[in-house]
Design an enzyme around this catalytic site. Structure first.
Site, PDB file in Angstrom:
ATOM      1  N   ASN A   1     -43.140  32.162 -64.545  1.00 41.55           N
ATOM      2  CA  ASN A   1     -42.062  32.917 -65.487  1.00 41.55           C
ATOM      3  C   ASN A   1     -42.284  32.568 -66.973  1.00 41.55           C
ATOM      4  OD1 ASN A   1     -39.066  32.050 -63.185  1.00 41.55           O
ATOM      5  ND2 ASN A   1     -40.374  33.809 -63.306  1.00 41.55           N
TER       6      ASN A   1
ATOM      7  N   ASP B   1     -32.882  34.729 -56.571  1.00 48.00           N
ATOM      8  CA  ASP B   1     -33.734  35.827 -57.054  1.00 48.00           C
ATOM      9  C   ASP B   1     -32.852  37.276 -57.191  1.00 48.00           C
ATOM     10  OD1 ASP B   1     -35.749  37.373 -57.789  1.00 48.00           O
ATOM     11  OD2 ASP B   1     -36.598  37.544 -55.662  1.00 48.00           O
TER      12      ASP B   1
END
Ligand code: FPP
Length: 264
Positions: free
Chosen positions: A76, A28
């Protein structure tokens, strides 16, 4: 066996009693890394791919047997189209450039997630790479793509309901092993350690069933800045944890092992 053989004396001074057999990583912070530099988000992802290469090699060198990377979540898909297509392009070029190294290092590729949502060219490259590396035994590199743990559980439950409906499974025959075997991660041990970069302290729909007993290490380092030194620091932290799997510390010290599913 949950833990690999001891690794000693890394060049940066870290010394591990053990490395995780299965390491899972939530990569991340690519977007923030790019924003801090006034770059487009894709520049952070591009840099992130370089870190993936380095981390795969280092985990292989250290004897990690299973490495699972959260590369693209079900959620996503909701990102801007150019970011999604940029990520798919990066994935395709990664697969192309890494095949040789996977073969040389005897790494086999595996993929988990809702793969039929991926573009056809990416799916075909994935299938080809999985096939070409399938005999490799040193390390299993699993990419979680179009992956969400709740979606994985729903797909498993649908298969289970199908078995019941076909008269092949009675409700009393549903066990934890059966659930394990219906998940995308079948035949893999559960992760011993989850690392998440960028300072966020969430699991974000990643391997919800499989992480039940995992140790977790959260580092503030953004994924594009994550390097071998930071990996060693995270592994060192893991190495110092005592995993009890529901037993007392005395029992663990006396060498008793638990069914990993006992509540702790
Ligand atoms: C999270 O950062 C990262 C992703 C959504 C994608 C991860 C992908 C890579 C590291 C590159 C492609 C991978 C392979 C295996 C080729 P973010 O964009 O959510 O960052 P932010 O939270 O700072 O916005």
């Amino acid at each position: 066996m949950l833990i690999s053989d001891p690794v000693h004396d890394l060049e940066d001074g870290f010394e591990f009693m053990h490395v995780p057999t299965h390491l899972a990583i939530i990569m991340d912070g690519n977007g923030r890394w790019a924003r801090q530099r006034n770059l487009p988000r894709i520049a952070g992802h591009r840099r992130g791919v370089r870190v993936v290469r380095d981390v795969v090699q280092e985990c292989h060198r250290l004897g990690v047997r299973f490495l699972t990377l959260y590369a693209f979540s079900s959620e996503n898909w909701g990102r801007p189209d150019d970011e999604v297509s940029g990520l798919m392009d990066l994935l395709a070029s990664y697969l192309k450039s890494e095949l040789e190294l996977m073969l040389k290092n005897r790494i086999s590729l595996r993929v988990i997630g809702e793969l039929d949502r991926l573009p056809k060219n990416v799916r075909m490259m994935l299938e080809e790479t999985v096939e070409k590396t399938s005999d490799n035994r040193d390390m299993v590199l699993t990419l979680a793509l179009s992956y969400g743990a709740r979606n994985e559980l729903v797909r498993a439950m649908r298969r289970m309901a199908g078995l019941v409906q076909a008269g092949m499974l009675a409700p009393g025959e549903v066990t934890e092993d059966l659930v394990d075997n219906l998940l995308d991660t079948r035949d893999m041990p559960d992760p011993d350690l989850l690392i998440r970069t960028s300072g966020e302290m969430r699991v974000s729909n990643f391997l919800l069933w499989q992480l039940a007993y995992a140790e977790m290490v959260f580092t503030p380092v953004l994924w594009p800045d994550f390097d071998r030194g930071e990996l060693h620091r995270c592994l060192n932290e893991f190495s110092q944890r005592e995993r009890r799997f529901g037993l007392t510390d005395d029992q663990v010290r006396n060498g008793m092992t638990a069914d990993r599913r006992v509540n702790d």
